[in-house]
Design an enzyme around this catalytic site. Structure first.
Site, PDB file in Angstrom:
ATOM      1  N   ARG A 115       0.845  -1.186   0.000  1.00  0.00           N
ATOM      2  CA  ARG A 115       0.000   0.000   0.000  1.00  0.00           C
ATOM      3  C   ARG A 115       0.885   1.241   0.000  1.00  0.00           C
ATOM      4  NH1 ARG A 115      -5.214   1.519  -0.989  1.00  0.00           N
ATOM      5  NH2 ARG A 115      -6.174   2.745   0.671  1.00  0.00           N
ATOM      6  N   THR A 387      -9.757   0.056  -9.904  1.00  0.00           N
ATOM      7  CA  THR A 387      -8.731  -0.639  -9.155  1.00  0.00           C
ATOM      8  C   THR A 387      -8.718  -1.911  -9.936  1.00  0.00           C
ATOM      9  OG1 THR A 387      -9.157   0.422  -7.052  1.00  0.00           O
ATOM     10  CG2 THR A 387      -8.357  -1.830  -6.930  1.00  0.00           C
ATOM     11  N   THR A 405      -4.052  -0.871  -7.131  1.00  0.00           N
ATOM     12  CA  THR A 405      -4.833   0.320  -7.481  1.00  0.00           C
ATOM     13  C   THR A 405      -4.012   1.590  -7.588  1.00  0.00           C
ATOM     14  OG1 THR A 405      -6.841   1.531  -6.875  1.00  0.00           O
ATOM     15  CG2 THR A 405      -5.362   0.963  -5.081  1.00  0.00           C
ATOM     16  N   ASN A 407      -6.143   4.088  -6.981  1.00  0.00           N
ATOM     17  CA  ASN A 407      -7.363   4.613  -6.364  1.00  0.00           C
ATOM     18  C   ASN A 407      -8.380   4.938  -7.450  1.00  0.00           C
ATOM     19  OD1 ASN A 407      -9.168   5.188  -4.407  1.00  0.00           O
ATOM     20  ND2 ASN A 407      -8.384   7.230  -3.921  1.00  0.00           N
ATOM     21  N   ASP A 429      -7.880   8.256   0.410  1.00  0.00           N
ATOM     22  CA  ASP A 429      -8.416   7.178   1.250  1.00  0.00           C
ATOM     23  C   ASP A 429      -8.202   7.440   2.741  1.00  0.00           C
ATOM     24  OD1 ASP A 429      -9.658   5.555  -0.571  1.00  0.00           O
ATOM     25  OD2 ASP A 429      -8.026   4.124  -0.765  1.00  0.00           O
ATOM     26  N   SER A 459     -10.171  -0.684   1.274  1.00  0.00           N
ATOM     27  CA  SER A 459     -11.252  -1.677   1.248  1.00  0.00           C
ATOM     28  C   SER A 459     -10.866  -2.880   0.403  1.00  0.00           C
ATOM     29  CB  SER A 459     -12.518  -1.065   0.646  1.00  0.00           C
ATOM     30  OG  SER A 459     -12.936   0.034   1.395  1.00  0.00           O
ATOM     31  N   GLY A 479     -13.624  -1.571  -6.662  1.00  0.00           N
ATOM     32  CA  GLY A 479     -14.921  -0.976  -6.339  1.00  0.00           C
ATOM     33  C   GLY A 479     -14.965  -0.184  -5.058  1.00  0.00           C
ATOM     34  N   GLY A 480     -13.822   0.349  -4.611  1.00  0.00           N
ATOM     35  CA  GLY A 480     -13.820   1.200  -3.420  1.00  0.00           C
ATOM     36  C   GLY A 480     -14.479   0.486  -2.250  1.00  0.00           C
TER      37      GLY A 480
HETATM   38  O1  DON Z   1      -7.969   0.955  -1.315  1.00  0.00           O
HETATM   39  C1  DON Z   1      -9.126   1.249  -1.518  1.00  0.00           C
HETATM   40  O2  DON Z   1     -10.059   0.869  -0.845  1.00  0.00           O
HETATM   41  C2  DON Z   1      -9.456   2.104  -2.715  1.00  0.00           C
HETATM   42  N1  DON Z   1      -8.355   2.968  -3.024  1.00  0.00           N
HETATM   43  C3  DON Z   1      -9.797   1.210  -3.834  1.00  0.00           C
HETATM   44  C4  DON Z   1     -10.248   1.991  -5.030  1.00  0.00           C
HETATM   45  C5  DON Z   1     -11.069   1.228  -5.935  1.00  0.00           C
HETATM   46  O3  DON Z   1     -11.396   0.095  -5.739  1.00  0.00           O
HETATM   47  C6  DON Z   1     -11.522   1.982  -7.084  1.00  0.00           C
HETATM   48  N2  DON Z   1     -12.083   1.137  -7.965  1.00  0.00           N
HETATM   49  N3  DON Z   1     -12.610   0.408  -8.459  1.00  0.00           N
END
Ligand code: DON
Length: 575
Positions: A115, A387, A405, A407, A429, A459, A479-480
């Site tokens: 990360r 992501t 990702t 992001n 985030d 997430s 998917g955030g």
């Molecule tokens: O780490 C996370 O939770 C977010 N940065 C993930 C972003 C994400 O999944 C965007 N897309 N689909």
């Protein structure tokens, strides 16, 4: 701006020739079955020995070929991560970060956290003005939004578990960047949509912007990215975190108030995290620990619903969806309060993931009655999400599950001048201010406040499942904040609703994250269930597709069935 393009094309040619002369082109010559200029999407296939599913056909084919050449699932994962950085620039990356979760053939679990980290000059209120209000866009757009990238270091931490040299694993990505590949309709649309932002946010012109719009079938050449990959091939990790590439990153910072320093890059280190594990109906589920919230959240939700007869209730019926939504509401309520980087915040992981805690949290659950998050609605979850996840199982039974990702789609839309790669906007985030939602509507407090060197709460939920202590499923999705819910629903679809992996992945999804207090559903979600939920007082919002789930599952006959999400260009490969 015109001038920028002319300079770029001359430079393109010079670098292109230089890189070809330095690095012999071998991978695609040796693998004529993979054609970067003509390829098709394969959504589902069973393979006898090894399989990969990723967001792009070329990346999946590269991963499969690497295993056929003698690599294992770790080799494939490294090659796929780098290939995606070239062929899927919206989310595949070297300028971002991710989580790699694995179970090797001996059953040993491992979580590599690569990360992004907050730069050393970062501070708690860095995205607030003098009045304490968030500065529009500063945590999302331009270099100011970037955490220190972790992906390249993450791959070097994975290397000891692989069999082939890094140079070999980087070669497909290098050749695809140097010699180009044909882009899909979806990629063309993405690049066109961000054209203005790429130009606005980057100090120099890049391969992603040209005079004309992109269309499906165009060839994308990325000579500067090829040169960056070449530096990594020649100098290892230092080819990215030190020397020329590092200098280019730091130079790019000046263009939009970025604060990443040479020192920050040099000291970036991935962390090994002990995976989260729990049982669900005779299966062992393994997922990612903090700084991901995902593993804890799915452990909570699955244990909360375990006492109920999901199979009888039926997939996406009112009964099962209302139960699962109430589990989602309760699990996500803990996210904001308790979760953050474990090196900076004491996360009560043991309590949160215990079955006793899950059962206690559901004490006030009344079947069929809508719960209430009793909080004001926050921001609405975004629709465009990028992501990416990829899943690999090899011949020996090593399983690797990676979510990585930038992001947002194409990260902060800043291409590092001369180095040809996009930077993340992962700083968003963090909780930039208590009560202010991030781009996914997630709230946070002290646990996820900005501190130098700290990792922002994620997430991302790369997940593995074993059955009778044997490898079974590797799965994940972008998917955030919807990610843990998607994985939760995907696993329930397979385990309780006995769906094939492909059907489980394609089934319409729903999402509740405690705040805002509403259930979002995909457009093809069953109307009867929507109506029944509305009748009981749930607020329902229809939204675009969420996620691109990628899975590999081992069938009773030992075949590896790979399935790619209907929602994207996702594609499978294997042998
Ligand atoms: O780490 C996370 O939770 C977010 N940065 C993930 C972003 C994400 O999944 C965007 N897309 N689909």
């Amino acid at each position: 701006m015109k001038h920028k393009f002319q300079v770029f094309s001359l430079l393109t040619l010079a670098l292109f020739q230089l890189s070809i002369s330095v690095n012999a082109q071998t991978f695609f010559k040796q693998h004529p079955q993979i054609n970067p200029y003509q390829y098709t999407i394969v959504k589902e296939q069973a393979f006898q020995k090894a399989a990969v599913t990723s967001a792009h056909p070329l990346a999946s084919m590269v991963g499969a070929a690497i295993m056929k050449d003698g690599g294992n699932a770790f080799d494939a994962a490294i090659a796929v991560q780098f290939t995606l950085a070239v062929v899927y620039p919206g989310a595949g990356n070297i300028g971002g970060g991710g989580f790699l979760l694995s179970r090797n053939k001996e059953g040993v679990l491992m979580g590599i956290d690569y990360r992004e980290a907050a730069p050393s000059k970062a501070f708690r209120d860095m995205y607030l003005d003098e009045k304490g209000n968030p500065i529009e866009g500063m945590s999302r757009s331009g270099a100011s939004a970037s955490g220190v990238p972790g992906s390249v270091a993450g791959m070097f931490s994975t290397l000891p578990f692989a069999k082939l040299p890094m140079k070999t694993l980087l070669q497909p990505a290098y050749e695809l960047a140097a010699n180009g590949f044909v882009i899909t309709e979806r990629e063309a649309r993405g690049l066109n949509a961000e054209r203005k932002n790429f130009i606005k946010n980057s100090a120099q012109a890049s391969a992603f912007t040209r005079k004309e719009n992109w269309k499906a079938g165009d060839t994308l050449y990325q000579p500067e990215l090829a040169a960056t990959i070449l530096r990594i091939q020649q100098k290892g990790k230092a080819g990215f975190y030190e020397g020329e590439t590092a200098a280019m990153i730091v130079e790019e910072m000046k263009n939009s108030k970025g604060i990443i320093s040479l020192e920050d890059l040099k000291k970036y280190t991935p962390q090994f995290r002990k995976p989260i594990e729990f049982d669900y109906r005779g299966h062992r589920v393994i997922s990612f620990a903090p700084p991901s919230s995902g593993g804890i959240i799915i452990a909570q939700m699955m244990q909360m619903i375990a006492p109920y007869p999901l199979t009888v209730m039926g997939a996406n019926s009112f009964e099962s969806v209302s139960l699962m939504v109430e589990a989602q509401r309760r699990a996500y309520a803990d996210r904001a309060e308790h979760m953050g980087d474990p090196d900076f915040w004491k996360v009560p992981t043991k309590t949160l993931t215990s079955n006793a805690y899950a059962q206690a949290r559901m004490k006030d659950y009344q079947p069929g009655v809508a719960g209430n998050s009793k909080l004001i609605q926050a921001g609405i979850a975004k629709e465009s999400e990028q992501t990416t996840h990829f899943s690999v199982i090899d011949e020996a039974g090593n399983m690797v599950s990676v979510t990585t990702t930038l992001n947002d789609t194409y990260g902060n839309k800043t291409i590092v001048g001369g180095a040809g790669f996009l930077l993340n906007n992962e700083m968003d985030d963090f909780s930039i201010k208590p009560g202010v939602p991030n781009m996914y509507g997630a709230l946070g407090g002290e646990a996820n406040a900005i501190q130098p060197g700290k990792r922002m709460l994620s997430s991302m939920t790369p997940t593995l499942v074993t059955k009778n202590n044997q490898p079974y499923i590797t799965i994940g999705t972008p998917g955030g904040t919807t990610i843990p819910n998607q994985v939760f629903e995907g696993l329930v679809n397979v385990i309780d609703h006995k769906m094939s992996l492909k059907a489980a992945i394609d089934a319409p999804r729903f999402h509740h994250q405690h705040m805002p207090d509403m259930v979002s559903v995909e457009a093809d979600f069953p109307e009867a269930t929507i109506n029944a939920l509305k009748e009981k007082g749930y607020t329902i919002t229809k939204r675009g597709a969420f996620g691109r789930m990628e899975g590999v599952m081992i069938l009773p006959n030992g075949n590896r069935v790979a399935a790619g999400d209907k929602r994207g260009d996702d594609s499978v490969a294997g042998y």
